[in-house]
Design a protein around this motif. Structure first.
Motif, mmCIF file in Angstrom:
data_model
loop_
_atom_site.group_PDB
_atom_site.id
_atom_site.type_symbol
_atom_site.label_atom_id
_atom_site.label_comp_id
_atom_site.label_asym_id
_atom_site.label_seq_id
_atom_site.Cartn_x
_atom_site.Cartn_y
_atom_site.Cartn_z
ATOM 1 N N ASP A 81 -12.951 1.961 31.970
ATOM 2 C CA ASP A 81 -12.836 0.503 32.096
ATOM 3 C C ASP A 81 -13.445 -0.130 30.859
ATOM 4 O OD1 ASP A 81 -12.758 -2.141 32.830
ATOM 5 O OD2 ASP A 81 -14.630 -2.013 33.972
ATOM 6 N N ASP A 85 -7.976 -6.524 31.923
ATOM 7 C CA ASP A 85 -7.384 -6.676 33.254
ATOM 8 C C ASP A 85 -6.456 -5.523 33.605
ATOM 9 O OD1 ASP A 85 -8.592 -8.940 34.016
ATOM 10 O OD2 ASP A 85 -6.936 -10.299 33.510
ATOM 11 N N THR A 86 -6.039 -4.793 32.574
ATOM 12 C CA THR A 86 -5.115 -3.690 32.808
ATOM 13 C C THR A 86 -5.852 -2.355 32.958
ATOM 14 O OG1 THR A 86 -4.845 -3.759 30.426
ATOM 15 C CG2 THR A 86 -3.042 -4.632 31.734
ATOM 16 N N ASP A 87 -7.169 -2.363 32.780
ATOM 17 C CA ASP A 87 -7.906 -1.099 32.895
ATOM 18 C C ASP A 87 -8.117 -0.721 34.350
ATOM 19 O OD1 ASP A 87 -8.070 -0.674 30.213
ATOM 20 O OD2 ASP A 87 -9.958 -1.741 29.974
ATOM 21 N N PRO A 88 -8.068 0.577 34.627
ATOM 22 C CA PRO A 88 -8.242 1.005 36.025
ATOM 23 C C PRO A 88 -9.699 0.929 36.464
ATOM 24 C CG PRO A 88 -8.019 2.905 34.590
ATOM 25 C CD PRO A 88 -7.849 1.698 33.717
ATOM 26 N N GLN A 89 -9.904 0.700 37.736
ATOM 27 C CA GLN A 89 -11.248 0.793 38.316
ATOM 28 C C GLN A 89 -11.107 1.418 39.687
ATOM 29 O OE1 GLN A 89 -14.068 -2.395 38.020
ATOM 30 N NE2 GLN A 89 -13.056 -3.293 36.248
ATOM 31 N N ARG A 92 -15.902 -0.023 42.043
ATOM 32 C CA ARG A 92 -16.526 -1.128 41.312
ATOM 33 C C ARG A 92 -17.733 -1.623 42.081
ATOM 34 N NH1 ARG A 92 -12.081 -3.100 44.247
ATOM 35 N NH2 ARG A 92 -12.430 -5.065 45.322
ATOM 36 N N VAL A 109 -17.435 -0.782 45.966
ATOM 37 C CA VAL A 109 -16.204 -0.831 46.757
ATOM 38 C C VAL A 109 -15.197 0.120 46.121
ATOM 39 C CG1 VAL A 109 -14.277 -2.252 47.539
ATOM 40 C CG2 VAL A 109 -16.583 -3.214 47.488
ATOM 41 N N LYS A 156 -8.139 -4.251 47.091
ATOM 42 C CA LYS A 156 -7.891 -4.077 45.663
ATOM 43 C C LYS A 156 -8.383 -2.704 45.194
ATOM 44 C CE LYS A 156 -9.831 -7.746 43.755
ATOM 45 N NZ LYS A 156 -9.955 -8.791 42.715
ATOM 46 N N ARG A 158 -6.693 -0.147 44.373
ATOM 47 C CA ARG A 158 -5.828 0.655 43.514
ATOM 48 C C ARG A 158 -5.603 0.020 42.158
ATOM 49 N NH1 ARG A 158 -1.343 3.683 47.207
ATOM 50 N NH2 ARG A 158 -2.846 5.133 48.095
ATOM 51 N N SER A 159 -5.329 0.891 41.184
ATOM 52 C CA SER A 159 -5.009 0.447 39.833
ATOM 53 C C SER A 159 -3.689 1.066 39.419
ATOM 54 C CB SER A 159 -6.088 0.888 38.851
ATOM 55 O OG SER A 159 -7.343 0.379 39.217
ATOM 56 N N PHE A 160 -3.035 0.378 38.513
ATOM 57 C CA PHE A 160 -1.776 0.879 37.959
ATOM 58 C C PHE A 160 -2.098 1.353 36.542
ATOM 59 C CE2 PHE A 160 2.336 -0.294 35.757
ATOM 60 C CZ PHE A 160 3.129 0.656 36.371
ATOM 61 N N ASN B 47 -0.972 -7.141 35.257
ATOM 62 C CA ASN B 47 -2.218 -6.385 35.205
ATOM 63 C C ASN B 47 -2.571 -5.884 36.595
ATOM 64 O OD1 ASN B 47 -3.605 -8.596 36.588
ATOM 65 N ND2 ASN B 47 -3.347 -9.684 34.647
ATOM 66 N N ASN B 48 -3.793 -5.403 36.754
ATOM 67 C CA ASN B 48 -4.160 -4.802 38.030
ATOM 68 C C ASN B 48 -4.407 -5.825 39.131
ATOM 69 O OD1 ASN B 48 -3.919 -2.063 37.583
ATOM 70 N ND2 ASN B 48 -5.861 -1.987 36.482
ATOM 71 N N LEU B 336 -8.339 -12.408 46.650
ATOM 72 C CA LEU B 336 -8.226 -11.712 47.926
ATOM 73 C C LEU B 336 -9.565 -11.804 48.654
ATOM 74 C CD1 LEU B 336 -6.003 -10.002 49.209
ATOM 75 C CD2 LEU B 336 -7.013 -8.021 48.126
ATOM 76 N N SER B 347 -16.757 -6.739 38.266
ATOM 77 C CA SER B 347 -16.042 -6.502 37.013
ATOM 78 C C SER B 347 -14.537 -6.435 37.249
ATOM 79 C CB SER B 347 -16.515 -5.178 36.416
ATOM 80 O OG SER B 347 -16.298 -4.142 37.359
ATOM 81 N N PHE B 348 -14.112 -6.492 38.519
ATOM 82 C CA PHE B 348 -12.699 -6.319 38.844
ATOM 83 C C PHE B 348 -12.136 -7.609 39.410
ATOM 84 C CE2 PHE B 348 -9.205 -3.795 41.060
ATOM 85 C CZ PHE B 348 -8.681 -3.264 39.898
#
Ligand code: SF4
Ligand code: SF4
Lengths: 249, 403, 145
Positions: A81, A85-89, A92, A109, A156, A158-160, B47-48, B336, B347-348
């Protein structure tokens, strides 16, 4: 073990084939045909039937400035990470502030490994699935990257994967265009480690805010803990029966 | 009164010019897809947090409009308004074309479009998404049969009636399915509502009619054929009714949300302080896509003003895209709720409004879908006898038009 | 069809290898471990089926003691690159690519799987780059024992 062979047009067992084959008679096949062993012995093979792996997280013991579990997960599974915004987590740290009282709290979480996972319900290909031991995974071989599961997940979790990946951890394959999330260190569970990377890291800090175990095994620490002390699941109103429970939120 | 004749479009520079323009957009979309495939979705604005973006807005618009376009022909055969029959062929062709355009966008935006065929082996029947795939492919088949009964000679009228009825029922199911994609997302405040499905049906009537009228006006004017002003006016008024129906559902949707305490925060955000989403809602969806078209379409002089019809149909399409943007993207931008009663931060993007800025890539993919639909419809009109040649007022039986 | 082509090529390799080797056949680097007991011919033909069969055992049922494990494949078939580290699939000398390039079959695996053993798992001895007639000879000799 059934291998379809095109030549014979019928399914035959490969080991049968080996037994009948003359060319390789010299080789003993007692322990399969794995050619090289790179340390570590596969323990009991396959998932534990009847188990329900879960986590118990005590928010009261989780300091706001600690993120050992997050770093451990990132290292174990090879995701990074960098604040985009596109980085996976996969996991967190969330900071909570109770609106009425102003009391602050902090907790990790991750995928809650729902017993009735919305992600599995909506996935068009069945790539999102629940193992028999309760772990919810994405089968990246069949994931088409539609992201419907991400729309459906209430946490939330999951990540793409937004860009090509190389040099993955060999035990945690991940690649561009597919969806991923916490897999409860399924490779560690399968090899019998009996813990996850985040829980190990949390225990190493001495905070002991996380516990891993089989919720269905009444003898296990986690089952005893949840039957003794109050714990809650997130968004209990959704009735998803989560595998991750929290205390002292 | 002459018999209605259908004829292929003649090869004129204008016809081929429109086709070439469409092909250019389709080509641009193809290049965007290759670029996204190569670099990953990181080059898009998605994005995610906002996982479905502009391509999905276009795709859903097209799919919804597809079932609505079919309606134009159902009005003729299911509800016996014979005046609509001369345009039934075009309505069917357009329905299939729009669906193909929409599905192409949806599929090309997948993370792994190369796996689509393989994914068919591993069907998950609890997924509404998977059901939709069946509904979509079935739709094409049903419409093809219906089109055949319309075009072939000597078809038993009862067969025509049956085919049209099946197509009508199927299209209702299809739109319900599309609406349910959102309705089933129980965790998201914006979507969890039973009114989603009927609202999508009203939207499909309106978007489909608007697309149909645009194509009809464009085709008849570049080929110098007539689009009976009488029929056009009827359809325009009907479009006005559909727009009003959509507005009605939108009002009911928001009012019922406001009534539910847990959705109050979402409503005050989207209606008052949602920034770009609030603007899109009031200006795009309500004003441009609702009030102005209704004003134009119910104008007493509508029968003599083709430009009003054209403008209104265009605005309905734009307003429809705005509406879907508010639903699809706005619904994801709203945070959400994981911890009710708490303020959250992480951070998310927990607890904050999620950012999404579409890029040119997504726009070109979406526009490519529309262009593809028009191109398919255009080619069909070019090579099949779809468009009536002599659809003048004289040839539309006025007594049949009266409702 | 593919199977047939590979088999024919391999027969050719076994019989006329020295002559054919340099120009026509792929230079398959020797692997590290013991030869496959089932024989290379078997694996050449069946590895796609075995890999996709066994991957479901692992992913769905958690069975990890399998024959077709990419982790094991890339470890045993690792080839040393110029920097003394195992080559990744980005290199045409990577064991999988030598054949896949030759037969023009796209490999999908390494979009998600690592194409070489992890840093900590690098085998002590790595065969250096194949590609010389000698290495191919040695290889063919070993597999035809
Ligand atoms: S937390 Fe989300 S990703 Fe995990 S099982 Fe539940 S719905 Fe699926
Ligand atoms: S992104 Fe993959 S796992 Fe998620 S719903 Fe789509 S196919 Fe299933």
């Amino acid at each position: 073990m059934i291998i379809p062979t095109k030549e014979k047009g019928a399914d035959i067992s490969r080991r049968d084939l080996l037994k009948s084959g003359g060319a390789m008679a010299t080789v003993t096949l007692a322990s399969g045909v794995t050619l090289m062993s790179f340390g570590g012995k596969a323990a009991a093979d396959g998932l534990k039937p009847g188990a329900r792996w879960g986590l118990l997280i005590d928010a009261g013991k989780c300091p706001e400035d600690c993120s050992a579990c997050v770093s451990a997960c990132s290292k174990e599974h090879g995701w990074e990470d960098n604040g985009l915004d596109t980085d996976p987590q996969w996991i967190r740290k969330v900071t909570l502030r109770e609106k009425e009282t102003g009391r602050e709290n902090s907790l990790p979480v991750m995928c809650q490994h729902c017993d009735e996972p919305p992600c599995v319900d909506v996935c068009p290909t069945g790539a999102s699935f629940k193992r028999e031991d309760g772990i919810v995974l994405v089968n990246r071989h069949t994931c088409i990257g539609c992201r419907y599961c991400m729309m459906a997940c209430p946490f939330k979790a999951r990540s793409f994967v937004h860009e090509p990946v190389t040099d993955q951890r060999t035990d945690s394959p991940r690649g561009n265009g597919t969806v991923e999330g916490c897999n409860m260190c399924v490779h560690k569970i399968d090899r019998g480690d009996g813990t996850t990377a985040c829980v190990e890291a949390c225990q190493a800090t001495g905070n002991n805010a996380m516990m891993f175990g089989d919720l269905n095994d009444p003898e296990s620490d986690i089952a005893i803990a949840v039957s003794t002390y109050a714990s809650v699941e997130l968004r209990a109103d959704l009735g998803l029966n989560l595998g991750v429970r929290y205390q002292n939120i | 009164m002459e018999r209605i004749t259908y004829r292929e479009l003649r090869s004129t520079p204008k016809v081929w010019g429109v086709m070439a323009l469409c092909a250019a957009f389709v080509g641009a979309a193809g290049l965007s897809v290759l670029y996204i495939e190569h670099h990953g979705h990181i080059v898009t604005g998605m994005n995610n947090q906002v996982v479905w973006g502009l391509p999905h807005v276009f795709a859903i618009f097209l799919i919804v409009a597809a079932s609505g376009a079919l309606n134009v022909s159902s009005i003729g055969s299911v509800f016996g308004k014979m005046a609509y029959k001369p345009v039934a062929r075009l309505a069917n062709v357009l329905a299939v074309a729009l669906l193909m355009g929409g599905l192409a966008v949806l599929v090309l935006d997948l993370g792994r479009p190369d796996r689509l065929v393989m994914a068919m082996y591993t069907y998950n029947f609890t997924s509404i998404f998977a059901w939709n795939i069946l509904l979509y492919t079935g739709f094409m088949g049903v419409v093809a049969v219906y089109l055949y009964t319309l075009m072939a000679r000597g078809v038993d009228p009862r067969a025509l009636k049956a085919a049209s009825l099946l197509a009508f029922v199927w299209r209702l199911a299809l739109t319900t399915g599309t609406g349910s994609i959102f309705g089933w997302l129980v965790a998201r405040t914006a979507y969890d509502s039973a009114i989603m499905a009927p609202m999508f049906i009203a939207m499909s009537f309106s978007f489909g009619m608007a697309m149909f009228m645009l194509v009809m006006i464009l085709t008849t004017s570049i080929t110098r054929r007539v689009y009976s002003p009488e029929l056009r006016t009827r359809q325009a008024r009907l479009l006005g009714v559909f727009v009003a129906a959509v507005m009605y559902f939108v009002i009911v949707h928001h009012l019922s949300n406001i009534y539910l305490a847990k959705k109050g925060a979402y409503e005050s955000w989207i209606l008052l302080n949602g920034g770009v989403y609030t603007k899109l809602f009031w200006i795009g969806q309500v004003l441009l896509g609702g009030i102005i078209p209704m004003f134009l379409l119910f104008h007493p002089k509508i029968d003599t003003r083709k430009s009003y019809v054209l403008l209104a149909a265009l605005l309905v399409v734009l307003g429809g895209l705005a509406q879907l943007y508010v639903i699809v993207v706005g619904g994801q931008a709203f945070p959400l709720e994981i911890f009710p009663g708490f303020e959250v931060s992480s951070s998310f993007s927990d607890g904050v409004v999620n950012a999404y800025t579409p890029t040119l890539l997504e726009l070109s993919l979406g526009l490519g879908g529309i262009a593809l639909a028009l191109m398919i419809a255009g080619l069909a009109m070019k090579f099949l006898r779809i468009v009536p040649e002599n659809l003048s007022d004289d040839n539309v039986d006025p007594s049949l038009l009266a409702d | 069809m593919k199977t047939l082509l590979v088999s024919v090529l391999m027969m050719a390799a076994l019989m006329g290898a020295p002559v054919l080797a340099e120009g026509l056949l792929p230079n398959i680097p020797a692997a590290l471990g013991e030869p496959h007991p089932e024989g290379n011919e078997f694996w050449r033909v069946n590895h796609p089926a075995i890999l996709s069969h066994d991957r479901d055992l692992t992913v769905l049922d958690g069975i990890r003691d399998i024959d077709g494990s990419i982790k094991t494949c890339v470890a045993c078939h690792a080839v040393e690159g110029p920097d003394a580290a195992p080559l990744t699939v980005a290199s045409p000398e990577h064991a999988c690519r030598t054949c896949h390039d030759y037969t023009a079959v796209k490999i999908d695996c390494f979009q998600c799987h690592n194409s070489r053993p992890e840093a900590g798992d690098w085998p002590a001895v790595l065969p250096s780059l194949g590609g010389t007639p000698e290495s191919l000879h040695a290889y063919l000799e070993r597999i035809s024992q």
